[in-house]
Design a protein around this motif. Structure first.
Motif, PDB file in Angstrom:
ATOM      1  N   ALA A 188      -8.347   4.042  -3.905  1.00 24.04           N
ATOM      2  CA  ALA A 188      -9.583   4.716  -4.294  1.00 24.04           C
ATOM      3  C   ALA A 188     -10.416   5.212  -2.952  1.00 24.04           C
ATOM      4  O   ALA A 188     -10.848   6.337  -3.070  1.00 24.04           O
ATOM      5  N   ARG A 189     -10.265   4.592  -1.962  1.00 23.72           N
ATOM      6  CA  ARG A 189     -10.775   5.245  -0.660  1.00 23.72           C
ATOM      7  C   ARG A 189     -10.242   6.543  -0.328  1.00 23.72           C
ATOM      8  O   ARG A 189     -10.940   7.405   0.131  1.00 23.72           O
ATOM      9  N   ILE A 190      -9.022   6.743  -0.288  1.00 26.00           N
ATOM     10  CA  ILE A 190      -8.353   7.796   0.234  1.00 26.00           C
ATOM     11  C   ILE A 190      -8.616   8.653  -0.691  1.00 26.00           C
ATOM     12  O   ILE A 190      -9.094  10.141  -0.401  1.00 26.00           O
ATOM     13  N   GLU A 191      -8.747   8.633  -1.998  1.00 27.57           N
ATOM     14  CA  GLU A 191      -8.933   9.696  -3.056  1.00 27.57           C
ATOM     15  C   GLU A 191     -10.434  10.189  -3.146  1.00 27.57           C
ATOM     16  O   GLU A 191     -10.724  11.334  -3.386  1.00 27.57           O
ATOM     17  N   SER A 192     -11.466   9.258  -2.311  1.00 24.04           N
ATOM     18  CA  SER A 192     -12.651   9.701  -2.292  1.00 24.04           C
ATOM     19  C   SER A 192     -12.872  10.799  -1.130  1.00 24.04           C
ATOM     20  O   SER A 192     -13.884  11.367  -1.153  1.00 24.04           O
ATOM     21  N   GLN A 248      -7.644  -0.617  -3.931  1.00 22.86           N
ATOM     22  CA  GLN A 248      -8.800  -0.347  -3.418  1.00 22.86           C
ATOM     23  C   GLN A 248      -8.600   0.953  -2.034  1.00 22.86           C
ATOM     24  O   GLN A 248      -9.591   1.740  -1.899  1.00 22.86           O
ATOM     25  N   VAL A 249      -7.546   0.712  -1.380  1.00 17.14           N
ATOM     26  CA  VAL A 249      -7.317   1.727  -0.548  1.00 17.14           C
ATOM     27  C   VAL A 249      -7.071   2.989  -1.023  1.00 17.14           C
ATOM     28  O   VAL A 249      -7.426   4.007  -0.571  1.00 17.14           O
ATOM     29  N   ILE A 256       0.851  -1.257   0.132  1.00 15.03           N
ATOM     30  CA  ILE A 256       0.170  -0.148   0.014  1.00 15.03           C
ATOM     31  C   ILE A 256       0.889   1.171   0.112  1.00 15.03           C
ATOM     32  O   ILE A 256       0.571   2.194  -0.723  1.00 15.03           O
ATOM     33  N   LYS A 257       1.990   1.218   0.594  1.00 13.49           N
ATOM     34  CA  LYS A 257       2.984   2.366   0.714  1.00 13.49           C
ATOM     35  C   LYS A 257       3.467   2.583  -0.500  1.00 13.49           C
ATOM     36  O   LYS A 257       3.522   3.915  -1.095  1.00 13.49           O
ATOM     37  N   ILE A 283      -8.701   4.105   8.098  1.00 12.95           N
ATOM     38  CA  ILE A 283      -9.025   3.170   7.074  1.00 12.95           C
ATOM     39  C   ILE A 283      -8.406   1.844   7.504  1.00 12.95           C
ATOM     40  O   ILE A 283      -7.444   1.742   7.679  1.00 12.95           O
ATOM     41  N   ASN A 284      -9.551   0.688   7.800  1.00 14.52           N
ATOM     42  CA  ASN A 284      -8.746  -0.762   7.967  1.00 14.52           C
ATOM     43  C   ASN A 284      -8.613  -1.284   6.520  1.00 14.52           C
ATOM     44  O   ASN A 284      -9.764  -1.616   5.887  1.00 14.52           O
TER      45      ASN A 284
END
Length: 77
Positions: free
Chosen positions: A71-75, A68-69, A14-15, A59-60
């Motif tokens: 995308a969640r951050i960008e939202s 997906q992570v 993810i990093k 965010i878990n």
């Protein structure tokens, strides 16, 4: 808004994706102002300790792909 995200040390994939997408990645212990904090979920509040260390969304990432992570951050922006 700053594109700085706190990510647990063991979430290297993810990093890497966040860095490639232009985010600055810091440790959750850094106490810097971040837009989100990414955790694995393994540190769930087992002892019912409720210390707020950030006002940023947590965010878990458990069961999520790096994309997906992101995308969640960008939202959040």
């Amino acid at each position: 808004m700053t594109r700085k995200v706190a990510v647990e040390d063991n979430l290297s994939a993810i990093k890497q994706v966040l860095t490639q997408r232009g985010f600055t990645v810091v440790s959750p212990e850094s106490k810097e102002n971040v837009m989100a904090c990414i955790v694995t979920g393994m540190d769930s509040n087992l002892m019912d300790i409720q210390h707020t260390v950030t006002k940023a969304p947590v965010i878990n990432a458990d069961g999520m792909t790096p994309e997906q992570v992101v995308a969640r951050i960008e939202s959040l922006q």
